[in-house]
Design an enzyme around this catalytic site. Structure first.
Site, short mmCIF file in Angstrom:
data_model
loop_
_atom_site.label_atom_id
_atom_site.label_comp_id
_atom_site.label_asym_id
_atom_site.label_seq_id
_atom_site.Cartn_x
_atom_site.Cartn_y
_atom_site.Cartn_z
N GLU A 317 0.82 -1.21 0.00
CA GLU A 317 0.00 0.00 0.00
C GLU A 317 0.85 1.27 0.00
O GLU A 317 0.65 2.18 0.79
CB GLU A 317 -0.98 -0.02 1.19
CG GLU A 317 -1.92 -1.22 1.13
CD GLU A 317 -3.09 -1.17 2.11
OE1 GLU A 317 -2.88 -0.76 3.26
OE2 GLU A 317 -4.20 -1.55 1.70
N ASP A 390 -8.53 -9.39 2.68
CA ASP A 390 -8.46 -8.53 3.86
C ASP A 390 -9.29 -9.19 4.95
O ASP A 390 -9.73 -10.30 4.80
CB ASP A 390 -8.97 -7.12 3.52
CG ASP A 390 -8.29 -6.07 4.37
OD1 ASP A 390 -7.63 -6.43 5.34
OD2 ASP A 390 -8.40 -4.87 4.05
N GLU A 418 -13.09 -4.21 12.04
CA GLU A 418 -13.07 -3.27 10.91
C GLU A 418 -14.20 -3.51 9.91
O GLU A 418 -14.86 -2.56 9.49
CB GLU A 418 -11.72 -3.36 10.19
CG GLU A 418 -11.64 -2.50 8.94
CD GLU A 418 -10.30 -2.58 8.24
OE1 GLU A 418 -9.37 -3.23 8.76
OE2 GLU A 418 -10.17 -1.99 7.15
#
Ligand code: BDP
Length: 701
Positions: A317, A390, A418
């Site tokens: 990222e 993820d 999350e």
């Protein structure tokens, strides 16, 4: 916890709580988590317990034994409503004797054998000089502390303690929380307030909550914490400045008696940013860079002799990493591993999905790391998220587990929610962790579960030993008074720790333990809360991303936004889902043959993963007899109905739970029900637009 607080707590519970309670149940904040040590209400239990815990005898002295003493004193005093004295030696039946390996010979004479693993413990009823007593023993002091919490757990959950014979050993050696705490005090993906690390006060003052944090971790066997966020790109290098190392030392000193070691995220470009000897490069093969890290690491060890090591997010990222210099992940990890030597370990994250020609993001980690197997030094872990994309409500287990036989592979779970309702929703994650740990990779034939990969037991490689096994969980703690934001999020911290210790425990057992310690020991209450928890993760999958859907969340990862994630959904007029078969992206080929074939065939692919692996026709028939479209409707509705049911179940407990916590949970359940409905309606409308061949007709209302 400092002495003053313990004194206060004992007095509070002994003198205040011992009085008969006619009025309402006293409000609680949730601060005490699962160590509330509520007074044993049942008179028979209380009588038996008091007989079997009459005095405390500690056979050694150390900072850890001091913790053991205060925990036993406080726990028993509050549970029994009266203090239990500490004696130099056993003077009566019912003594609780705590010992370490120095007493090995004596223990052996009494039929107590210490477990092989250093941190393991025994709790055993024995005859000792004519007395019937309970021994808590381990090779190490920390193991004895774990045993102490194990013993107190028996009392808290109303088990029989008149005849105990328990041996408990960790399956995995390093059990860490990874904090995504930024140096400015914010927490990435944190839903419980701000960071607990008060950098401005440190090193001069160590906040009491820091000590309680370590205490709670120890009580579930967590033995390490990475302090800073892998993604704090603005400030991550700052934590390596000498000024911060003094602050970190203060934390490490405070946590040592609880066996919690400190680890740090190492920002790969730090040599270019941290003074006084800044370099113009961070190339891992440059001797100056190697020396920089060695010097920095030595500086840390000079102050923190048990520093755990580094966690690294590199070339991920947009972050810097060895590939910036044409080097590999192994070059980068090994450079840090050499700086640490046998003092510590490197956790090198496998969360990478850039720079590759392959359009299927799910394949990237495997592609990048498979070829590096065998190239990492022994004190390096490759740390992989449980899934390939993820931390989704559900996704298949990452094919990296089992694919790197010559590498230590660490598991990274998310404890913070999350993608699973954040701080607003009741979602019990143990079933997710278990699903992953119990998944059969077939790496060494049938039965090679992820658990056995992680604990090294499946490996035929002699270098993969218990000492090099690890599980990490991205933490859900923060400055909120109840630590986790949602009272039920506490169960995820609890279950993560307990499963990291022993993944063979069941989700249900852990829910039972947690409910008994956190809410009530009344069987009916336990049953109701456990029922709510047990299906909550499946419900979340159903009202968000059923049947193999994933990553349909909008910015912030809470609200539905499938329209922004069409690349992950591949809806069309004829069907929905991503073709990852050997005719599609070929992702299936990263698995061992049994799994590859199972996933590859739409008839054998588990339906919970259907749209992950297949582009499924809207009229495809599922095992239920319903078509794909009907099943989607069914699942979304089922998920929402589950939440409505949880609300009813919770309401039925009003008289059993203190008003404060009851109200706080009620308010969150109302939000959860509404938001689950929003997910259902939004997604079904969106899919319906695709199905009708007119996706443009979808409006976000
Ligand atoms: C993503 C999170 C992001 C993390 C990243 C990671 O949204 O906040 O930084 O994972 O794991 O899921 O590094």
């Amino acid at each position: 916890m400092n002495k003053k607080v313990i004194f206060y707590l004992i007095n509070f519970f002994v003198f205040f709580k011992a009085a008969p309670v006619y009025a309402e149940i006293a409000d609680e904040t949730g601060y005490n988590l699962w160590l509330r040590y509520e007074r044993v209400a049942d008179a028979d239990h209380l009588a038996t317990y008091s007989r079997h815990a009459t005095e405390i005898v500690l056979l050694d002295k150390s900072p850890v034994f001091t913790v053991i003493e205060s925990e036993l004193k406080m726990g028993l005093a509050v549970l029994f409503g009266k203090e239990v004295s500490v004696s130099e030696s056993v003077t009566q039946d019912g003594a609780i004797l705590v010992a370490n390996r120095k007493q090995g010979a004596m223990l052996a004479q009494h039929g107590v054998s210490l477990p092989a693993k250093e941190q393991g413990y025994v709790i055993q009823t024995i005859e000792y000089n004519g007395r019937k007593i309970t021994v808590i023993a381990s090779n190490t002091d920390i193991g004895a502390l774990y045993g102490t919490y194990g013993f107190l757990r028996l009392l808290q959950t109303q088990n029989d303690i008149s005849k105990i014979a328990i041996t408990s050993e960790p399956k995995v050696n390093l059990r860490l929380l990874n904090h995504w705490d930024n140096l400015d005090g914010g927490i990435e993906r944190g839903y419980a307030g701000r960071t607990l690390w008060k950098w401005k006060e440190l090193p001069g003052k160590v906040d009491d909550r820091l000590i309680d944090y370590a205490r709670y971790n120890a009580s579930v066997g967590i033995n390490g914490a990475v302090l800073n966020n892998v993604n704090d790109i603005r400030n991550n290098h700052v934590i390596l400045e000498s000024e911060y190392i003094d602050k970190i030392k203060a934390i490490a000193d405070a946590w040592r008696p609880y066996g919690v070691r400190v680890y740090l995220n190492a920002y790969f470009a730090s040599p270019k940013l941290v003074g006084p000897n800044k370099l113009e490069t961070a190339d891992p093969l440059d001797p100056r860079v190697q020396k920089w890290w060695k010097d920095k690491t030595d500086e840390i060890y000079a102050k923190i002799p048990d520093f755990g090591g580094y966690l690294v997010k590199a070339n991920s990222e947009g972050q810097p990493g060895p590939q910036d210099y044409g080097r590999t992940h192994a070059d980068g990890a090994n450079m840090l591993a050499r700086a640490l030597g046998d003092r510590g370990v490197v956790f090198w994250r496998a969360f990478v999905y850039a720079n590759l020609k392959d359009p299927d993001r799910a394949k990237h980690a495997y592609i990048e790391f498979k070829g590096l197997d065998g190239k990492f030094l022994p004190n390096v872990f490759v740390q992989s998220k449980n899934g390939a994309i993820d931390f989704q409500p559900r996704e298949p287990v990452s094919p990296l587990f089992g694919a790197l036989p010559k590498t230590n592979v660490a598991m990274e779970f998310q404890v913070t929610q999350e993608y699973l309702g954040q701080g607003k929703q009741l979602v019990y994650l143990a079933p997710l962790y278990k699903e992953v740990l119990d998944f059969d990779t077939y790496a060494y034939g049938k039965g090679t579960t992820v658990g056995k990969i992680i604990d090294g037991s499946a490996s035929d490689n002699d270098d993969i030993v218990f000492e090099r096994t690890a599980v990490a969980g991205v933490a859900n703690t923060g400055s909120d008074i109840n630590w986790c934001g949602h009272h039920f999020a506490q169960s995820n911290w609890y279950a993560f720790g307990r499963l990291a210790w022993d993944y063979s425990l069941s989700s249900e057992e852990l829910a039972t333990e947690w409910v008994r310690m956190t809410w009530s020991n009344k069987d009916a209450v336990v049953q109701t809360i456990k029922d709510m928890m047990m299906g909550s993760r499946e419900a979340c999958v159903n009202y968000q991303t059923p049947l193999g859907l994933y990553h349909m969340m909008g910015r912030g990862h809470y609200i539905p936004a499938p329209e922004r994630n069409i690349r992950y959904i591949k809806a069309s007029k004829d069907g929905i889902g991503v073709d990852r078969t050997s005719n599609g992206t070929k992702y299936v080929e990263q698995y061992f043959p049994n799994n590859r074939d199972m996933f590859n065939n739409i008839d054998t692919c588990p339906e919970v993963y259907l749209m992950w692996y297949h582009h499924v026709k809207w009229d495809h028939r599922l095992k239920s007899g319903r078509t794909m479209w009907e099943e989607l409707n069914y699942k979304y509705n089922d998920g929402v109905e589950y939440v409505s049911r949880m609300r009813e179940q919770w309401n039925s407990l009003k008289s059993e739970i203190d008003a404060r916590r009851f109200g706080e949970v009620s308010a969150k359940l109302a939000i959860q029900e509404a938001d689950a409905g929003v997910w259902r309606d939004h997604c079904l409308r969106y899919f319906s637009a695709w199905k009708s061949g007119d996706p443009q007709s979808f409006t976000d209302k």
